[in-house]
Design a protein around this motif. Structure first.
Motif, PDB file in Angstrom:
ATOM      1  N   ASN A 518       0.941  -1.090  -0.103  1.00 11.84           N
ATOM      2  CA  ASN A 518       0.127  -0.080   0.118  1.00 11.84           C
ATOM      3  C   ASN A 518       0.793   1.338  -0.008  1.00 11.84           C
ATOM      4  O   ASN A 518       2.098   1.010   0.275  1.00 11.84           O
ATOM      5  N   ASP A 519       0.147   2.589  -0.068  1.00 13.90           N
ATOM      6  CA  ASP A 519       0.951   3.676  -0.237  1.00 13.90           C
ATOM      7  C   ASP A 519       1.829   3.945   1.212  1.00 13.90           C
ATOM      8  O   ASP A 519       2.719   4.502   0.918  1.00 13.90           O
ATOM      9  N   ASP A 520       1.271   3.422   2.308  1.00 12.21           N
ATOM     10  CA  ASP A 520       1.978   3.528   3.509  1.00 12.21           C
ATOM     11  C   ASP A 520       3.186   2.273   3.691  1.00 12.21           C
ATOM     12  O   ASP A 520       3.889   2.302   4.669  1.00 12.21           O
ATOM     13  N   GLY A 521       3.212   1.784   2.679  1.00 11.98           N
ATOM     14  CA  GLY A 521       4.401   0.568   2.840  1.00 11.98           C
ATOM     15  C   GLY A 521       3.961  -0.652   3.304  1.00 11.98           C
ATOM     16  O   GLY A 521       4.925  -1.592   3.435  1.00 11.98           O
ATOM     17  N   THR A 522       2.764  -0.906   3.954  1.00 13.95           N
ATOM     18  CA  THR A 522       2.428  -2.173   4.491  1.00 13.95           C
ATOM     19  C   THR A 522       2.055  -3.097   3.207  1.00 13.95           C
ATOM     20  O   THR A 522       1.515  -2.764   2.480  1.00 13.95           O
ATOM     21  N   PRO A 523       2.229  -4.331   3.453  1.00 15.69           N
ATOM     22  CA  PRO A 523       1.825  -5.418   2.383  1.00 15.69           C
ATOM     23  C   PRO A 523       0.406  -5.286   2.003  1.00 15.69           C
ATOM     24  O   PRO A 523      -0.592  -5.102   2.833  1.00 15.69           O
ATOM     25  N   GLY A 526      -6.022  -9.267   1.504  1.00 17.31           N
ATOM     26  CA  GLY A 526      -7.303  -9.357   1.326  1.00 17.31           C
ATOM     27  C   GLY A 526      -7.256  -9.926  -0.241  1.00 17.31           C
ATOM     28  O   GLY A 526      -6.096 -10.423  -0.755  1.00 17.31           O
ATOM     29  N   PRO A 527      -8.513  -9.884  -0.720  1.00 21.02           N
ATOM     30  CA  PRO A 527      -8.645 -10.145  -2.202  1.00 21.02           C
ATOM     31  C   PRO A 527      -7.438  -9.934  -3.174  1.00 21.02           C
ATOM     32  O   PRO A 527      -7.237  -8.618  -2.949  1.00 21.02           O
ATOM     33  N   LEU A 528      -7.291 -10.502  -4.116  1.00 23.62           N
ATOM     34  CA  LEU A 528      -6.173 -10.019  -5.203  1.00 23.62           C
ATOM     35  C   LEU A 528      -7.156  -9.158  -6.129  1.00 23.62           C
ATOM     36  O   LEU A 528      -7.882  -9.825  -6.820  1.00 23.62           O
ATOM     37  N   LEU A 529      -6.688  -8.090  -6.254  1.00 23.46           N
ATOM     38  CA  LEU A 529      -7.350  -7.128  -7.407  1.00 23.46           C
ATOM     39  C   LEU A 529      -6.976  -6.943  -8.611  1.00 23.46           C
ATOM     40  O   LEU A 529      -5.396  -6.926  -8.624  1.00 23.46           O
TER      41      LEU A 529
END
Length: 754
Positions: A518-523, A526-529
């Motif tokens: 994500n933008d904050d660097g966290t992996p 959830g579902p793969l989009l």
């Protein structure tokens, strides 16, 4: 008085004979031009003819390349043997007889009795098909260049001492065919008309060769012919030099074309430019007074090669027009240099056919290395810098062997290059952006050093190799994970945005992306989009959802074009999705969960059928509720998948209320009029949506898309029929069929509105 009258009658005859004698070189040149025009045009014409039947699989084009190179070499060998065994008079008669036998095989067509290729021994079967269908015409024409020059050398004409200048006419014919086919022949003529026109051209060649044969039969004996004063001994070493000087440019034209069309800008018809330059270099130097003096060409080479050497391998090509121009200038100069050396080392006319046999063999070696071997042994376009280095070794003074002192001058730079390569291989060193300024300073120093050492060829050569090694380390902004090469190009997997996303791209075309963080660097959890063209809420999601809602469910779905397998994440429940992909490297990458997870997480049981989709889909026994054609977003489109016959084949594989979804996003070609015309010819309802809301791809991982839905009845398209724009056929557009298509017309219409 009677004597005066006799001289009056003889004078006009003598004048006419003198005029005819002066026109002899023009007759030979015209015959060579027509022969080369026919030879060069038969290749794309027959390739277009067999593509719908054989598909675009690598085996087809590899066999085609080997076939044309082999038969061309056989033609030169035939000319050499004919010249050794028979006098020019009898050789001309024999060749005219062969020409007559060839004429009996016209018009050009796929040989009858050759149906579906076998499962085993396909390469041999394909070679046989090419040989039976066009082998004799291609063989006959390939011998013409060296035979005609040899006959002119024995004609007794005052210009016969240097028949090599006629080679320019042959290459002008090839050049004319190169541009005439995509610009004039393909846009205006169907294949049936093309073959008829080609047969007329062959008849014209037969007439011209008959006149040449008459002149050859009346020529003076070879014993009284003048020989070139500076004869070159045809030793084994000299033959090897002929082969090398022909091999390097032959490989270089393939290598620079692959580099330009994959690493810089894969625009349609860009491949024409290097080949045109290659042919024109023969015209420029195979003459008494070259367009550019050979000494000046050699003098200009370092000034062009130095900036290319420090920018070729690593980094992004931001100024792509400048990069294209620089690469073409370097290619032109190196090819002019090699062909200039080749012309300077030409033997006397009596060894002309031997000379051309050696140069043809060199062409086979160079083309085979760059076109067949390199894609198998390199995972990138490394043959290009290798061939540039080999071309530099052909500089005057080095082509004769060089001294131990010269080799010693290059040794330190070559050792440094090897050390850099070893360090990178062991450490996989990835420089950070903070090193960009020192790196650019280093490159500037290397460029200056190359120019300073331009008078010492071996030292200059060593510095070029060192520059290639240094630039290979620099890839700012992109963390490379894998580079894989197949017949279709170089595929790269890399992470961008500080590891937030992973891309699969080929040259300038992105085939798919997966968000990792994500933008904050966290992996991402959830579902793969789906990403890029296939993002949730985009036109793909809408079209697939509408087709599913119109019939309650999608039992069977076929997808032509795999990419990263992103579309698998649009499947639901017990739906059976089947993917069709021609490139084995793309299949391997998409299946590898360490690269992309769309297939492994969303549709792990979905089969992937390898091969040309038109053939493999036709062989399928399933009937599909939805067929997605996702093979046209690259800059080189498979035309045979978009003709009326191809779409009719897809319809035959649909269930009674099934629909076709075509993804036709393309930077250079607006394929909407093509699809509209095909839909009209088949009586299909057509709807189009143009998506312009995606934003910047690297930031949002979304890409704008242009999609078309085709259905037998508008109701089968579901909500798309009410929400998308009905696609109407433009009466000015021509219908694409297996017999006719016009890429150039679509490109000009897209760019200029013509």
């Amino acid at each position: 008085m009677s004597l005066f009258n006799a001289s009056d009658r003889v004078a006009p005859f003598v004048d006419r004979q003198a005029v005819a004698r002066r026109l002899e070189p023009l007759l030979y040149a015209a015959t060579l031009f027509v022969s080369a025009l026919l030879l060069f045009s038969i290749q794309p014409m027959f390739a277009k003819m067999v593509l719908p039947k054989l598909g675009g699989a690598p085996a087809v084009w590899s066999v085609a390349m080997v076939f044309f190179q082999t038969v061309l070499l056989a033609g030169y060998a035939y000319a050499y043997v004919l010249n050794r065994l028979l006098s020019p008079r009898w050789a001309a008669m024999f060749h005219l007889l062969l020409l007559g036998i060839t004429a009996m095989m016209l018009p050009i067509a796929i040989a009858p009795g050759w149906g579906v290729p076998p499962q085993d021994g396909t390469a041999l079967w394909l070679f046989g098909l090419f040989a039976v269908s066009i082998g004799l015409p291609f063989f006959t024409l390939s011998a013409s260049a060296s035979l005609l020059q040899s006959w002119f050398a024995s004609s007794g004409h005052k210009q016969a001492g240097n028949p090599y200048v006629l080679y320019a006419a042959s290459n002008l014919g090839s050049f004319a065919a190169l541009f005439a086919y995509p610009v004039i022949i393909e846009p205006f003529l169907t294949l049936k008309t093309q073959t008829a026109a080609w047969s007329i051209g062959f008849a014209l060649l037969a007439v011209l060769l008959s006149f040449v044969g008459l002149l050859t039969a009346r020529a003076l004996p070879a014993a009284v012919q003048a020989e070139v004063v500076d004869d070159v001994s045809a030793s084994a070493g000299e033959r090897m030099r002929w082969i090398a000087l022909a091999a390097v440019p032959s490989g270089l034209v393939i290598a620079v074309t692959a580099y330009l069309t994959t690493d810089i800008a894969a625009a349609p018809f860009l491949w024409v430019v290097p080949l045109a330059v290659y042919l024109l270099t023969f015209v420029a130097v195979f003459r008494e007074r070259p367009w550019i003096a050979h000494a000046n060409v050699v003098r200009f080479v370092p000034f062009a090669v130095a900036p290319l050497a420090v920018s070729l391998i690593g980094g992004e090509k931001v100024f792509w027009l400048t990069s294209i121009a620089l690469n073409l200038v370097v290619f032109a100069l190196l090819t002019l240099m090699c062909h200039g050396e080749l012309y300077a080392r030409r033997p006397s006319p009596r060894r002309l056919t031997e000379f051309y046999l050696c140069t043809s063999f060199g062409g086979v070696i160079g083309g085979g290395f760059a076109g067949l071997l390199a894609p198998q042994i390199f995972n990138g376009n490394y043959e290009y810098p290798i061939l540039i280095a080999l071309a530099l070794l052909c500089m005057p003074g080095l082509v004769t062997g060089g001294s131990r002192k010269a080799l010693t001058e290059a040794a330190p730079w070559l050792v440094a290059s090897a050390a850099l390569a070893l360090v990178w291989y062991v450490t996989r060193f990835q420089p950070s952006a903070t090193l960009e300024l020192p790196f650019q300073v280093l490159l500037a120093l290397l460029a200056a050093a190359m120019l300073f050492q331009r008078q010492r060829p071996m030292r200059f050569f060593g510095l070029v190799i060192l520059s290639f090694s240094v630039t290979a380390l620099w890839r700012p902004g992109i963390a490379p994970i894998e580079t894989a090469r197949s017949f279709f190009g170089v595929h790269k997997v890399a992470e961008v945005n500080d590891g937030r996303a992973r891309l699969l791209y080929h040259g300038t075309t992105i085939h798919g992306a997966q968000r990792l963080r994500n933008d904050d660097g966290t992996p991402v959890s959830g579902p793969l989009l789906p990403q890029t063209y296939y993002y949730p809420g985009g036109p793909f999601a809408e079209a697939i959802g509408a087709a599913r809602a119109a019939r309650g469910s999608l039992n069977h779905v076929a997808v032509v074009g795999l990419g990263t397998g992103t579309l698998a994440c649009h499947s639901k429940g017990n739906e059976h999705w089947t993917f069709f992909e021609i490139d084995p490297e793309v299949i391997r990458i998409a299946r590898d969960p360490h690269r992309f997870e769309f297939l492994s997480r969303c549709a792990p049981e979905s089969p992937v059928i390898a091969g040309d989709a038109r053939l493999t889909l036709e062989a399928s026994t399933d009937r599909y509720d939805l067929i997605v054609l996702d093979a046209f977003s690259s800059d080189t489109i498979p035309v045979h998948l978009l003709t009326r016959e191809a779409v009719a084949g897809y319809l035959s594989k649909l269930s009674p209320h099934g629909v076709l979804l075509l993804h036709i996003s393309n930077r250079h070609l607006d394929l909407t009029p093509v699809v509209a015309k095909v839909a009209q010819s088949l009586g299909l309802a057509a709807f189009v949506r143009e998506d312009r809301s995606a934003g910047d791809l690297l930031t949002t991982l979304k890409a704008d898309a242009r999609l078309v839905v085709l259905a037998r009845d508008a109701a089968d398209a579901g909500s798309v029929a009410g929400n998308w724009t009905p696609l109407r056929s433009d009466q000015s557009s021509a219908l694409w069929t297996d017999d006719y298509s016009n890429i150039l017309g679509i490109m000009l219409r897209t760019k200029f509105g013509w």
